[in-house]
Design an enzyme around this catalytic site. Structure first.
Site, short mmCIF file in Angstrom:
data_model
loop_
_atom_site.label_atom_id
_atom_site.label_comp_id
_atom_site.label_asym_id
_atom_site.label_seq_id
_atom_site.Cartn_x
_atom_site.Cartn_y
_atom_site.Cartn_z
N GLU B 68 -59.20 58.46 -17.98
CA GLU B 68 -58.78 57.94 -19.00
C GLU B 68 -59.83 57.68 -20.95
O GLU B 68 -61.06 56.60 -20.47
CB GLU B 68 -58.53 55.92 -19.11
CG GLU B 68 -57.75 55.28 -19.87
CD GLU B 68 -56.99 53.92 -20.25
OE1 GLU B 68 -57.61 53.93 -18.64
OE2 GLU B 68 -56.51 53.79 -21.08
N ASP B 136 -72.59 44.97 -18.99
CA ASP B 136 -72.57 44.61 -20.92
C ASP B 136 -73.54 43.28 -20.40
O ASP B 136 -73.29 42.27 -20.12
CB ASP B 136 -71.26 44.56 -21.33
CG ASP B 136 -71.14 44.33 -22.05
OD1 ASP B 136 -69.79 43.94 -22.78
OD2 ASP B 136 -71.97 44.28 -22.97
N ASP B 138 -75.12 40.64 -24.08
CA ASP B 138 -75.00 40.85 -25.35
C ASP B 138 -75.47 39.86 -25.65
O ASP B 138 -76.02 38.88 -25.14
CB ASP B 138 -73.59 40.27 -25.38
CG ASP B 138 -73.07 40.67 -27.12
OD1 ASP B 138 -73.65 39.58 -27.48
OD2 ASP B 138 -71.66 40.88 -27.39
N CYS B 158 -86.03 38.29 -30.96
CA CYS B 158 -85.49 38.14 -29.52
C CYS B 158 -85.17 39.48 -28.67
O CYS B 158 -84.35 39.10 -27.71
CB CYS B 158 -83.60 37.58 -30.23
SG CYS B 158 -83.76 37.95 -31.39
N SER B 187 -75.61 49.18 -27.44
CA SER B 187 -74.13 49.37 -27.80
C SER B 187 -74.76 49.21 -28.78
O SER B 187 -73.22 48.99 -30.21
CB SER B 187 -74.26 47.09 -27.32
OG SER B 187 -74.77 46.50 -27.69
N ARG B 189 -75.46 47.30 -31.70
CA ARG B 189 -75.72 46.59 -33.18
C ARG B 189 -76.32 45.09 -31.77
O ARG B 189 -77.81 45.20 -32.38
CB ARG B 189 -74.48 45.79 -32.92
CG ARG B 189 -74.97 44.55 -33.80
CD ARG B 189 -73.69 44.04 -34.76
NE ARG B 189 -72.62 43.35 -34.01
CZ ARG B 189 -71.65 42.67 -34.01
NH1 ARG B 189 -70.94 42.98 -36.10
NH2 ARG B 189 -70.50 42.38 -33.69
N ARG B 190 -76.10 44.81 -31.05
CA ARG B 190 -77.06 43.42 -30.47
C ARG B 190 -76.49 43.52 -28.63
O ARG B 190 -76.93 42.82 -28.30
CB ARG B 190 -76.08 42.06 -30.72
CG ARG B 190 -74.86 41.87 -30.65
CD ARG B 190 -74.00 41.16 -31.24
NE ARG B 190 -72.97 40.77 -30.68
CZ ARG B 190 -71.56 40.56 -30.24
NH1 ARG B 190 -71.89 39.98 -32.44
NH2 ARG B 190 -70.66 40.50 -30.26
N GLY B 191 -76.76 44.11 -28.23
CA GLY B 191 -76.57 44.97 -26.29
C GLY B 191 -77.24 45.98 -26.14
O GLY B 191 -77.05 46.52 -26.73
N LEU B 352 -65.26 51.27 -21.80
CA LEU B 352 -66.31 50.74 -21.62
C LEU B 352 -67.13 51.28 -23.39
O LEU B 352 -67.04 53.06 -22.82
CB LEU B 352 -67.22 50.40 -20.75
CG LEU B 352 -69.19 50.25 -21.56
CD1 LEU B 352 -68.97 48.66 -21.82
CD2 LEU B 352 -69.48 49.53 -20.08
#
Lengths: 454, 450
Positions: B68, B136, B138, B158, B187, B189-191, B352
């Site tokens: 899928e 995942d 984040d 960070c 990902s 942006r931030r993870g 995902l």
């Protein structure tokens, strides 16, 4: 198995070789009287219902061992040991027929039978346990020699991390693929290395229970197939009516349809939240009013509760919209949140009408950063919980009783005590569902003041 | 604006843009060029086929078609249960929809497109059969322990939290669980996302996935409890001990202090004092720190000094209560240990985001991260759509993504994907297909022996 009309049943000698804890791997050939078909099943159902009750009340494993032992002796005991084993086997297979017929029934039966098996296994002696492991034909070998030496230090660490003293560190460990013992992996109760878990003799129960559950799960699918294709039709005048009656009688109310006590409207909701909501829902409600937002877990827990309480879909949409639009705006609400609310009411997707969560589910949930769902008795720190309880009106003595239950991990008993303190009445059945708390509360308030809105 | 001319046979192309300085990082225009020319279709197809390329009799030629995918289009239109017979079907679909986001789901028992034909009441014949074990992470889940940014922002101070998370999880996946074919992806942006692609991992049940996720779970916090990490017991489990000794301790005492100075202000240190269950120790330290509030040391030095004081105090009081024994580790874990999103990992049908997608908010490509070199990874240096377009414009480079010597921005990532991940994975897949085929043949030979 062959079901026959009332005749003296020939005591089967096939059972002699099986151990006292059957694995139900195959249905053995035996004859069953029609009355026994139903009666045995009902007795076993009483045991399973007792197990379900115990789990819902948050009983710890040792308490469950005792409970299962008691229930079994009360409902399943017979003077002759081989008769008792027969009843055990027959009742299990009859209930398979009853509970294979839908996903919901299968899930419940699988959970309860697995729990029942687990606790019956736990109270067996270690030699009997090893024999049962053998019965399953599991190929696991004990770890010995150099391999054991290389693991010793870390095995000790694992034992110490579980607060076991050095004398508890065992001599026998089995090397098992980690997939076979998911619950031991999840709780970090085993050492892992390159995909293998090192399972102590005392942890065998985990191995066996996983096998049991997996086998039963597959068996239920096959049983369902047989039922729908041949048995149901063939037995429509004999067994089918019994089977169909058995499943509906024993599951507690699931609050999908709200009762006559609960049909709240939007204008009453703030007042009702203060007067009748259990602490978990009150907290979520307050946070929603405060932050104009809730994360997914909170939306599910509170949303389904409100549905059970009688909030209609249109009112629910208006309610959530009123809050969320203060933070995310009307367009985003329609786009991102409205769909999920309609989904909860069974109006979207595969149209399942979701049932409000019971305490057992809420207690075992895992609220993370930014979440407010879960059970406050379990998930709040002591200080926060005390503050919340005092806002509910508990006196300091009442609070101490509640906190005592919390420290002993009896979260539902803590909630029950809170209920009793708030409404000045006793609640013998104990709280095991937030909607139950709500309905009981409404009953009491309405009886005190029949005409005033509560 | 004139239409751009795209030369389809791989020659140098120029994008006709009257405004050479590119303003937005992301727009539909660039997205079309990206999917028109840069997205690595055949690599993704090879990956998700897991060796079932039809070249061996043991191959399942319908395997890829039962996977899928989902597309999120402009205006948040969401299309689920998309499936493709082969690479060119996938390519055509992407090039006609130009989705803002592509998600990868599970491989099902039947073609997702045809699932309705198999829906029966009571039993569900449309079920997931294989799916990578995914994680995942984040950075917004760390908001309570990072002071430089919050929400969707991320910076060099960070991001190291993500780096340390990769190291801890990657090591455990290999050492504890024995997995080998692991892909880490930015990902956008931030993870970070993690795809564990071993056959064993793809066949895990939901319960087993849940077990792995729970094994990794340490942080149990939200604003309702003060102590978010509770490491009970007389010692740490070997996995946690190894993570602490190999990664977390040094990170906490080094980079973290430099970047976050977690003891330097009252608000910051109160949060940590709240994790110590002993009131006396709390007030002892509080007293010391309030008095030294106006020292001449830098924020970082103050922070380090206070950490040393805290450690010393706790060490001396260790035997007072069981809960104090692991207090130091608990503080370190609270600030540094990975926080994965459990729900993503637990269910096979969870979708995902696909690697090499473009993040609509940042325009950055979701490129792979090398876990052996993750210290070097800089999320703010990841190629953006506009940079890629500019590169095409500027150099007139031949954007041939199948050329291994391609030194373009994206070429590096694709090369890494191929050599470090795809090639070893496919090798092992082919071996498995061959050996299970041989076993099957062997078995059927036996049934003919009289």
């Amino acid at each position: 198995m062959e079901v026959i009309r009332s005749q003296k049943r020939t005591v089967s000698n096939d059972i002699v070789s099986t151990p006292t804890l059957p694995l139900y791997l195959t249905a053995p050939p035996m004859e069953v009287r029609l009355e026994e078909f139903e009666l045995f099943a009902i007795d076993r159902l009483r045991v399973l219902k007792g197990v379900s009750d115990g789990l819902a009340r948050g009983r710890n494993p040792n308490e469950m061992d005792d409970l299962v032992d008691t229930l079994w002796k009360e409902h399943m005991r017979l003077p002759d040991v081989s008769e008792m084993i027969n009843k055990d086997i027959i009742s299990h297979f009859v209930l398979r027929l009853v509970y294979c017929r839908s996903d919901e029934l299968k899930k419940w039966f699988l959970s309860m039978e697995t729990a029942l098996f687990r606790h019956r296994f736990r109270i067996k002696k270690i030699e009997e346990q090893r024999a049962i492991v053998g019965e399953f034909g599991l190929p696991y070998k004990a770890v010995i020699g150099a391999e054991l030496e290389s693991l010793k230090e870390r095995l000790v660490l694992v034992a110490r991390s579980l607060c076991q003293t050095s004398s508890d560190v065992e001599n026998i460990y089995y090397k098992v693929p980690f997939e076979e013992v998911p619950d031991l992996v999840a709780t970090r109760r085993v050492l892992l290395q390159k995909g293998y878990a090192f399972v102590a003799g005392s942890q065998l129960v985990s191995l066996v229970v996983t096998q049991f559950r997996s086998h039963l799960s597959k068996a239920l699918i096959l049983t369902n197939r047989k039922w729908t294709t041949t048995i149901r039709e063939r037995e429509k005048d004999r067994l089918t009516p019994i089977v169909e009656a058995l499943s509906t009688s024993y599951l507690g109310p699931d609050y999908t349809q709200s009762s006559e006590y609960a049909d709240i409207s939007l204008k009453d909701i703030d007042q009702v939240s203060k007067s009748s909501f259990p602490l978990c829902m009150r907290h979520l409600f307050e946070k929603l009013r405060e932050d104009h937002h809730l994360k997914h877990g909170g939306r599910m827990q509170l949303g389904l509760f409100l549905k059970g309480v009688g909030l209609k879909l249109d009112d629910a949409l208006a309610f959530w919209r009123e809050e969320f639009t203060k933070k995310v705006g009307s367009e985003r609400f329609d786009k991102e949140y409205a769909y999920a609310i309609r989904h909860n009411y069974g109006k979207e997707g595969k149209r399942t009408d979701y049932t409000p969560y019971a305490c057992s589910k809420i207690i075992t949930s895992a609220p993370g950063a930014g979440d407010h769902h879960g059970c406050p008795y379990r998930h709040f720190s002591e200080d926060n919980l005390k503050a919340a309880l005092s806002r509910m009106g508990l006196s300091s003595r009442g609070m101490e009783d509640v906190m005592d239950k919390v420290r002993n991990r009896h979260y539902q008993l803590a909630c029950t005590l809170t209920f009793e303190a708030v409404y000045g009445t006793s609640c013998d059945t104990g709280i095991n569902h937030p909607n139950q708390y709500f309905e009981e509360s409404q009953k009491i308030l309405k009886s005190k003041n029949p005409t005033a809105p509560v | 604006m004139t239409r751009e001319e795209i030369d389809n046979n791989g020659d140098a192309m120029m994008i006709d843009d009257p405004n050479p300085k590119i303003e937005n990082e992301f727009n539909v225009h660039y997205l079309r060029i990206y999917y028109g020319n840069l997205f690595p279709y055949s690599d993704i197809h090879k990956w998700l086929s897991y060796g079932h390329d039809g070249k061996h009799p043991g191959c399942d030629e319908y395997y890829f078609g039962r996977r899928e995918f989902s597309f999120t289009l402009e205006n948040d239109v969401y299309l689920r249960y998309k499936s493709f017979k082969n690479a060119s079907a996938m390519e055509d679909a992407i090039k006609s929809n130009f989705p803002y986001k592509i998600d990868i789901g599970a491989v099902y028992s039947v073609d997702p497109d045809k699932r309705h034909a198999y829906a029966h009441s009571g039993t569900n014949l449309f079920t997931p059969v294989e799916r990578e074990l995914v994680f995942d992470i984040d950075i917004t889940d760390y908001d309570d322990v990072r002071y430089c940014c919050s929400g969707a922002d991320v910076c060099a101070k960070c991001w190291p939290l993500m780096t340390v998370a990769i190291k801890v999880i990657d090591t455990s996946l290999r050492e504890d669980f024995g997995f080998k074919y692991i892909l880490w992806v930015f990902s956008g942006r931030r993870g970070v996302h993690c795809w564990v692609c071993d056959a064993k991992a793809r066949r895990l049940t939901n319960e087993q996935r849940s077990a792995v996720a729970e094994y990794f779970r340490v942080y149990k916090g939200n604003e309702n409890n003060a102590k978010k990490v509770d490491l009970m017991g007389h010692s740490l489990h070997p996995f946690l001990a190894r993570s602490y000794v190999d990664f977390l301790k040094n990170f906490f005492e080094g980079e973290l202090q430099t970047n976050q100075s977690i003891f330097s202000s009252k608000e910051k240190y109160e949060k940590i004092l709240g994790m110590i269950t002993d009131e006396d120790i709390q007030s002892d330290l509080r007293g010391k720190w309030e008095n030294s509030a106006r020292s001449s040391l830098s924020e970082e030095a103050t922070s380090l000094l206070r950490w040393e004081q805290l450690k010393k105090t706790l060490q001396s009081k260790k035997n007072k209560a069981l809960s104090l024994r692991t207090c130091i580790e608990e503080i370190v874990f609270t600030f540094t240990y990975p926080r994965i999103d459990l729900e993503v990992s637990k269910q096979m049908n969870h979708l995902l985001k696909a690697p090499f997608c473009v993040h609509p908010k940042t325009g950055r490509v979701c490129v792979p991260i090398d876990p052996n070199n993750c210290d070097e990874f800089d999320p703010l240096a990841v190629p953006t759509l506009s940079q890629l377009i500019e590169e095409i414009n500027a150099g007139g480079l031949s954007m041939d993504v199948d050329d291994d010597s391609d030194k373009s921005l994206l070429g590096k990532s694709i090369k890494f994907f191929r050599s470090s991940f795809l090639e070893p994975l496919l090798k092992s897949c082919k071996e498995e297909i061959e050996s299970s085929y041989k076993t099957k043949i062997g078995k059927s030979k036996d049934t003919f022996s009289w």
